[in-house]
Design a protein around this motif. Structure first.
Motif, PDB file in Angstrom:
ATOM      1  N   UNK A   4       0.839  -1.203   0.000  1.00 31.18           N
ATOM      2  CA  UNK A   4       0.000   0.000   0.000  1.00 31.18           C
ATOM      3  C   UNK A   4       0.874   1.254   0.000  1.00 31.18           C
ATOM      4  N   UNK A   5       0.258   2.360  -0.409  1.00 35.83           N
ATOM      5  CA  UNK A   5       0.955   3.641  -0.526  1.00 35.83           C
ATOM      6  C   UNK A   5       0.581   4.559   0.631  1.00 35.83           C
ATOM      7  N   UNK A   6       1.595   5.207   1.205  1.00 37.69           N
ATOM      8  CA  UNK A   6       1.371   6.326   2.122  1.00 37.69           C
ATOM      9  C   UNK A   6       1.963   7.562   1.463  1.00 37.69           C
ATOM     10  N   UNK A   7       1.118   8.547   1.166  1.00 43.39           N
ATOM     11  CA  UNK A   7       1.544   9.793   0.552  1.00 43.39           C
ATOM     12  C   UNK A   7       1.559  10.863   1.633  1.00 43.39           C
ATOM     13  N   UNK A   8       2.753  11.371   1.938  1.00 48.17           N
ATOM     14  CA  UNK A   8       2.912  12.319   3.031  1.00 48.17           C
ATOM     15  C   UNK A   8       2.978  13.755   2.508  1.00 48.17           C
ATOM     16  N   UNK A   9       2.306  14.648   3.209  1.00 50.18           N
ATOM     17  CA  UNK A   9       2.452  16.073   2.951  1.00 50.18           C
ATOM     18  C   UNK A   9       1.867  16.557   1.645  1.00 50.18           C
ATOM     19  N   UNK A  10       0.633  16.186   1.345  1.00 51.35           N
ATOM     20  CA  UNK A  10      -0.013  16.648   0.113  1.00 51.35           C
ATOM     21  C   UNK A  10      -0.943  17.815   0.408  1.00 51.35           C
ATOM     22  N   UNK A  11      -0.360  18.882   0.986  1.00 56.25           N
ATOM     23  CA  UNK A  11      -1.066  20.147   1.153  1.00 56.25           C
ATOM     24  C   UNK A  11      -0.437  21.158   0.206  1.00 56.25           C
ATOM     25  N   UNK A  12      -0.271  22.394   0.671  1.00 56.80           N
ATOM     26  CA  UNK A  12       0.461  23.345  -0.176  1.00 56.80           C
ATOM     27  C   UNK A  12       1.917  23.421   0.256  1.00 56.80           C
ATOM     28  N   UNK A  13       2.150  23.756   1.530  1.00 54.28           N
ATOM     29  CA  UNK A  13       3.526  23.727   2.023  1.00 54.28           C
ATOM     30  C   UNK A  13       3.523  23.071   3.399  1.00 54.28           C
ATOM     31  N   UNK A  14       3.870  21.778   3.432  1.00 51.09           N
ATOM     32  CA  UNK A  14       4.419  20.942   2.360  1.00 51.09           C
ATOM     33  C   UNK A  14       3.337  20.483   1.377  1.00 51.09           C
ATOM     34  N   UNK A  15       3.791  20.110   0.208  1.00 50.98           N
ATOM     35  CA  UNK A  15       2.904  19.583  -0.821  1.00 50.98           C
ATOM     36  C   UNK A  15       3.216  20.216  -2.151  1.00 50.98           C
ATOM     37  N   UNK A  21       8.975  20.437   4.759  1.00 53.74           N
ATOM     38  CA  UNK A  21       9.425  20.010   3.433  1.00 53.74           C
ATOM     39  C   UNK A  21      10.908  20.215   3.216  1.00 53.74           C
ATOM     40  N   UNK A  22      11.534  21.072   4.028  1.00 51.45           N
ATOM     41  CA  UNK A  22      12.985  21.235   3.907  1.00 51.45           C
ATOM     42  C   UNK A  22      13.677  19.891   4.096  1.00 51.45           C
ATOM     43  N   UNK A  23      13.211  19.126   5.079  1.00 56.71           N
ATOM     44  CA  UNK A  23      13.839  17.842   5.408  1.00 56.71           C
ATOM     45  C   UNK A  23      13.754  16.857   4.254  1.00 56.71           C
ATOM     46  N   UNK A  24      12.583  16.737   3.633  1.00 56.74           N
ATOM     47  CA  UNK A  24      12.450  15.764   2.550  1.00 56.74           C
ATOM     48  C   UNK A  24      13.108  16.265   1.265  1.00 56.74           C
ATOM     49  N   UNK A  25      13.024  17.565   0.986  1.00 58.63           N
ATOM     50  CA  UNK A  25      13.669  18.097  -0.220  1.00 58.63           C
ATOM     51  C   UNK A  25      15.191  17.959  -0.142  1.00 58.63           C
ATOM     52  N   UNK A  26      15.753  18.081   1.058  1.00 61.47           N
ATOM     53  CA  UNK A  26      17.202  17.914   1.212  1.00 61.47           C
ATOM     54  C   UNK A  26      17.646  16.504   0.833  1.00 61.47           C
ATOM     55  N   UNK A  41      15.691  14.479  -1.396  1.00 56.46           N
ATOM     56  CA  UNK A  41      15.203  14.093  -2.727  1.00 56.46           C
ATOM     57  C   UNK A  41      15.609  15.015  -3.871  1.00 56.46           C
ATOM     58  N   UNK A  42      16.010  16.238  -3.588  1.00 57.72           N
ATOM     59  CA  UNK A  42      16.537  17.128  -4.634  1.00 57.72           C
ATOM     60  C   UNK A  42      18.055  17.016  -4.570  1.00 57.72           C
ATOM     61  N   UNK A  43      18.601  16.229  -5.467  1.00 61.12           N
ATOM     62  CA  UNK A  43      20.014  15.850  -5.382  1.00 61.12           C
ATOM     63  C   UNK A  43      20.935  17.052  -5.608  1.00 61.12           C
ATOM     64  N   UNK A  44      21.910  17.177  -4.713  1.00 62.99           N
ATOM     65  CA  UNK A  44      22.934  18.207  -4.873  1.00 62.99           C
ATOM     66  C   UNK A  44      22.549  19.582  -4.374  1.00 62.99           C
ATOM     67  N   UNK A  45      21.344  19.753  -3.820  1.00 58.44           N
ATOM     68  CA  UNK A  45      20.934  21.075  -3.358  1.00 58.44           C
ATOM     69  C   UNK A  45      21.828  21.522  -2.197  1.00 58.44           C
ATOM     70  N   UNK A  46      22.210  22.785  -2.233  1.00 62.03           N
ATOM     71  CA  UNK A  46      23.168  23.289  -1.242  1.00 62.03           C
ATOM     72  C   UNK A  46      22.504  24.072  -0.106  1.00 62.03           C
ATOM     73  N   UNK A  47      21.348  24.674  -0.399  1.00 63.42           N
ATOM     74  CA  UNK A  47      20.670  25.435   0.660  1.00 63.42           C
ATOM     75  C   UNK A  47      19.176  25.447   0.412  1.00 63.42           C
ATOM     76  N   UNK A  48      18.387  25.241   1.480  1.00 54.78           N
ATOM     77  CA  UNK A  48      16.929  25.329   1.404  1.00 54.78           C
ATOM     78  C   UNK A  48      16.451  26.157   2.601  1.00 54.78           C
ATOM     79  N   UNK A  49      15.652  27.186   2.306  1.00 50.97           N
ATOM     80  CA  UNK A  49      15.104  28.023   3.364  1.00 50.97           C
ATOM     81  C   UNK A  49      13.589  28.166   3.178  1.00 50.97           C
ATOM     82  N   UNK A 108       7.045  11.105   0.049  1.00 56.67           N
ATOM     83  CA  UNK A 108       6.628  12.499  -0.041  1.00 56.67           C
ATOM     84  C   UNK A 108       6.377  12.824  -1.508  1.00 56.67           C
ATOM     85  N   UNK A 109       5.633  13.904  -1.759  1.00 58.33           N
ATOM     86  CA  UNK A 109       5.084  14.137  -3.094  1.00 58.33           C
ATOM     87  C   UNK A 109       6.148  14.356  -4.163  1.00 58.33           C
ATOM     88  N   UNK A 110       7.320  14.887  -3.780  1.00 59.08           N
ATOM     89  CA  UNK A 110       8.349  15.153  -4.796  1.00 59.08           C
ATOM     90  C   UNK A 110       9.004  13.890  -5.329  1.00 59.08           C
TER      91      UNK A 110
END
Length: 399
Positions: free
Chosen positions: A133-144, A232-237, A239-247, A369-371
């Motif tokens: 089964x699938x669990x989709x986390x954070x499907x709002x706007x932010x996060x989402x 979403x900072x935690x999951x984007x860090x 899943x977005x490969x090589x990102x250096x800064x997220x605020x 997570x959605x990304x």
């Protein structure tokens, strides 16, 4: 296509349910369940008469046993968790026990600690995968939506994304000296906590509201915004490969900040129990009870929101910047679904995320997570279902 069980009947749930009823080809049947069944019944009465069949139930979302019984009785294809973040794990447990897909809009937060992070829900990955089964986390706007924006930017516009700034501006005016646009308890815990951002592979922690910037938002104008920690900072860090800064930045007016500081100074934002006339109460929960209900703000609120992401990075060896955002009008939202824009911008993506799982577009065993899915069908659905997005390829950057 199928049946959805919605847990919760607050402002976000009301919007999501309205949008599900606008989409009866996917949501043939809905059960609305919360601790207060009368709220579910009132919403059912308002929406009855369309193609989507609606029923209601009472359930304590803190009780796995009650949740399991309801899921077995109704037989949904997916459970939309639109209750409180404290209840994420009990609802995930119930979905796991019954073999039903799960979706939420905000990650788990323990009731006694003002700290939200994904570790508790990510711990379910193997069990959900084994259950198929699938669990989709954070499907709002932010996060989402903000995370889908990141996946979309990565897919279409960048070879490498180096920085992400998530900007959340609410320029709405509800006329109250102090009120919150979503659950007061969650909102105040979030805002009064220490801030943090991701830089060069590590967390940098800040004092609450320590970092302030001014940004000129399209269709709104200049607003003060403050750096917060956001999930979403935690999951984007990851899943977005090589990102250096997220605020993450959110706008606040001076009246809100002044009232909040006063409430903090007198102890009303505390989550530590105190004795009052022989009973234990939590000051923040008492404050929530006396503040205006966010669901009541819809007819009073005027103005717009602007929520989006600014990216910098490299494409074909050249530096590139990109800004994608949505502007939402409070009065237009109220006209459509009797809600202000904060609930609307969360409730619409909740419906879309559930639809993505229901129709198989975003469905695979595990916890995601959605990304982590293809952003294109979600981006198309945003335009169709009420949250059209705009792009700029030469935005002003946040220093």
């Amino acid at each position: 296509m199928g049946k959805a069980l919605v847990i919760g009947c607050g402002g976000v749930a009301s919007v999501a349910i309205h949008k599900c009823c606008q989409n009866p080809e996917v949501f043939e049947e809905i059960c609305i369940a919360s601790r207060t069944k009368s709220k579910c019944d009132a919403l059912k009465e308002k929406l009855d008469g369309g193609k989507t069949k609606i029923s209601t139930a009472r359930v304590d979302a803190d009780s796995v046993e009650e949740l399991v019984a309801l899921i077995k009785d109704f037989g949904p294809d997916i459970v939309l968790n639109l209750a409180l973040p404290y209840q994420d794990l009990t609802i995930m447990d119930a979905c796991l026990e019954t073999g039903v897909h799960y979706m939420d809009t905000a990650n788990y937060e323990p009731p006694d600690v003002a700290k939200f992070e994904y570790k508790w829900q990510w711990a379910y990955r193997e069990r959900y995968e084994k259950a198929g089964i699938t669990a989709l986390l954070g499907s709002g706007f932010d996060p989402g939506v903000t995370s889908v924006f990141a996946a979309y930017a990565q897919k279409h516009y960048f070879d490498e994304i180096h920085t992400i700034d998530i900007l959340d501006c609410n320029a709405g005016d509800h006329g109250y000296p102090f009120a919150t646009n979503f659950n007061p308890e969650i909102n105040i815990r979030e805002v009064s906590a220490k801030g943090s951002y991701w830089e060069n592979g590590r967390w940098v922690e800040t004092e609450p509201m320590e970092i302030k910037r001014v940004y000129d938002f399209p269709e709104i104008g200049e607003k003060d915004m403050y750096l917060l920690h956001h999930e979403e900072i935690e999951s984007l860090a990851v899943n977005i490969k090589g990102v250096k800064r997220i605020r993450f930045f959110m706008t606040f007016g001076q009246s809100y900040l002044t009232h909040l500081k006063c409430l903090e100074n007198v102890g009303m934002t505390s989550i530590e129990p105190i004795d009052y006339e022989g009973k234990q109460i939590i000051p923040l929960q008492f404050l929530k009870a006396v503040l205006p209900d966010p669901a009541s703000l819809g007819p009073r609120t005027k103005g717009k929101t602007n929520i989006g992401c600014i990216f910098t990075g490299i494409k074909d060896g050249k530096e590139k910047k990109y800004y994608v955002y949505n502007v939402c009008d409070h009065e237009a939202c109220y006209k459509e679904v009797q809600s202000q824009a904060i609930s609307y911008t969360t409730g619409v993506p909740a419906m879309i995320g559930a639809m993505m799982v229901m129709n198989g577009t975003w469905r695979r065993p595990g916890v995601f997570t959605v990304e982590e899915f293809d952003p294109d069908p979600f981006m198309e659905a945003l335009n169709k279902w009420g949250l059209p997005w705009k792009e700029s390829f030469d935005p002003a950057l946040v220093d």
